[in-house]
Scaffold this active site. Structure first.
Site, short mmCIF file in Angstrom:
data_model
loop_
_atom_site.label_atom_id
_atom_site.label_comp_id
_atom_site.label_asym_id
_atom_site.label_seq_id
_atom_site.Cartn_x
_atom_site.Cartn_y
_atom_site.Cartn_z
CB THR A 42 -13.40 -50.26 -18.43
OG1 THR A 42 -12.73 -48.83 -18.78
CG2 THR A 42 -12.61 -51.32 -19.31
CB ALA B 48 -26.04 -45.96 -11.64
N GLY C 295 -9.25 -60.67 -13.32
CA GLY C 295 -10.09 -60.36 -14.41
C GLY C 295 -10.81 -61.60 -14.92
CE LYS D 244 -5.98 -57.35 -9.22
NZ LYS D 244 -5.09 -57.15 -10.69
#
Ligand SMILES: NC(=O)c1ccc[n+]([C@@H]2O[C@H](COP(=O)([O-])OP(=O)(O)OC[C@H]3O[C@@H](n4cnc5c(N)ncnc54)[C@H](OP(=O)(O)O)[C@@H]3O)[C@@H](O)[C@H]2O)c1
Length: 442
Positions: free
Chosen positions: A13, A43, A134, A205
């Protein structure tokens, strides 16, 4: 123009998103930076897999070691996830003195000190903007933009899955289990949702944010973590009637009134993840669906807010590209550890045990509707020196048992837990008491 060549370890993703975004905006970035960014290799695990974001076959390899060791690859971007092979990847690159970009909060949370030590030892930078929230550039904000502030508090909605579920529960009057099942069907929640809904992802986080804000590494075990499984439609509705919205918050704040906590040069801090009643007047109450937001209070700047998409291919790619730009500029200028992250500017720090943290509370009891019950409950709280700010018996709940809401003044967590354990033993109290903290943002 100078070129910087990087290897993506992971073409899923986020890796696919980074490749696509660079296709779209690579020339723009080059014009802004004066440096061209080139993908040398990507990779992956399975070369034959169909990919949502097309990556040219000539770039793909299933040999991550070959990418890390390739002398032509100057920067390694770890986007494979997990904490085992990903750790090997990051350490192998750092030992070669190569800068590493990662989006992997679980890896940083679990092995942060070892990775940062390796980066320092080998003079290589480690960048991790995409690891928290994000597309919101909050790492850079804490590390650089607010460097002139003492960070009094950080409150974050940092898990999109939980925020999506809580938002739909509120807007649709739905129960947790029904919304979770629907979120799984729509791809907003994993088939195994525990990492998100039990608060662990938010804790990863929050630990990173706390470490950045206070300059010492906050270990995962120091972070009190509660998820949203216990939140019911009833509590969301009662909270709304009282002018609050329930959100899963990552909380990092100075605790001047803490009773315990190791004395030292730093103020004690609270680091925790829990569902909380957020006043509807606070901007975090209106952060809905899968959006994230982080509100940061500095002693110089005052209140600030950072809002955006906390996950997804493109928002996360945006954060990775920002790190790649920093890596390229740092390589060009030969700067290492430009803004040191975890130097002990606050000594070893002191995270206050949750038992000692003082909060306000919403408590919902299910009680038998007969005279004298309130008095017994109030008596037990008074004995524990816990003050009630209001008692509400919502109308429209006639029956053998009725809900009673207590709004509780500031009280230490341990005292509240003990008092509620005693209240739960009263014969008139049915069901386990529900206790949710109230976050006043004062
Ligand atoms: N997805 C998000 O919205 C998001 C947001 C913020 C941060 N992150 C973080 O970003 C990282 C990547 O997430 P993602 O969602 O992109 O994961 P993903 O879609 O599962 O992609 C993982 C990629 O890593 C590759 N991979 C796995 N093991 C490998 C191995 N041993 N050797 C080579 N390649 C290997 C996979 O190869 P195959 O494709 O062949 O399976 C795949 O391309 C995670 O740390 C995640 O926490 C994700």
């Amino acid at each position: 123009m100078q070129q910087v060549t990087f290897g993506l370890i992971g073409g899923g993703t986020v890796g696919g998103g980074v490749h696509q975004a660079l296709q779209r905006n690579g020339a723009l970035m080059a014009s802004r930076l004066g440096i061209g960014l080139t993908v040398a290799k990507v990779a992956v695990r399975d070369l034959t897999k169909a990919r949502a974001a097309a990556i040219p076959a000539g770039l793909l390899t299933d040999d991550w070691r070959g990418v890390v060791q390739d002398p032509a690859v100057q920067v390694i971007v770890e986007l494979m996830g997990g904490t085992t092979t990903a750790k090997e990847v990051v350490l192998a690159a750092l030992r070669l003195g190569k800068p590493v970009v990662t989006a992997n909060k679980a890896l940083l949370s679990t092995h942060g000190p070892e990775l940062f030590a390796a980066a320092a030892k080998h003079g290589a930078n480690l960048y991790y903007e995409a690891s928290v929230a994000g597309g919101i550039p909050v790492i850079k904000v804490l590390r650089e933009s607010l460097v002139g502030n003492r960070l009094i508090s950080v409150h974050g909605i940092v898990n999109g899955t939980c925020n999506y579920i809580l938002t739909r529960m509120k807007l649709e009057g739905a129960e947790f289990a029904d919304v979770l099942a629907d979120a799984q069907r729509l791809g907003y929640a994993e088939a195994e949702p525990s990492l998100d809904i039990d608060g662990h992802d938010a804790a990863h986080k929050t630990g990173i944010l706390a470490s950045l804000a206070h300059g010492f590494w906050v270990k995962p075990g120091q972070i009190h973590t509660e998820g949203i499984r216990g939140i019911s439609k009833l509590d969301i509705q009662f909270a709304a009637r009282l002018g609050y919205t329930i959100k899963l918050l990552g909380v990092v704040k100075q605790v001047p009134s803490a009773k315990r906590g190791r004395p030292g040069p730093c103020p004690p801090i609270q680091v925790a993840v829990y569902p909380a009643l957020v006043p509807d007047t606070h901007v975090l109450a209106s952060v809905n669906h899968a959006f994230n937001a982080i509100s940061v209070r500095g002693d110089v700047v005052g209140d600030t807010l950072f809002y955006g998409r906390g996950a997804g291919a493109e928002p996360t790619a945006s954060a990775v590209l920002s790190d790649l730009a920093d890596a390229a500029l740092d390589l060009k200028h030969g700067s290492h550890n430009r803004v040191p992250c975890f130097v002990a500017h606050s000594g070893d720090g002191c995270v206050v045990p949750m038992d000692d943290v003082v909060s306000r509370y919403y408590v919902r009891l299910t009680v038998v509707d007969r005279p004298g019950v309130f008095a017994r409950i109030a008596n037990l709280l008074a004995k524990a020196r816990i003050g009630i700010s209001s008692i509400i018996q919502p109308e429209g709940h006639a029956g053998e048992t009725v809900p009673v809401i207590l709004m509780i003044h500031d009280a230490p967590n341990a005292a509240m837990k003990r008092a509620l354990a005693q209240i739960a033993k009263l014969s008139a109290v049915k069901d386990a008491p529900v206790m949710i903290r109230v976050e006043p943002f004062e």
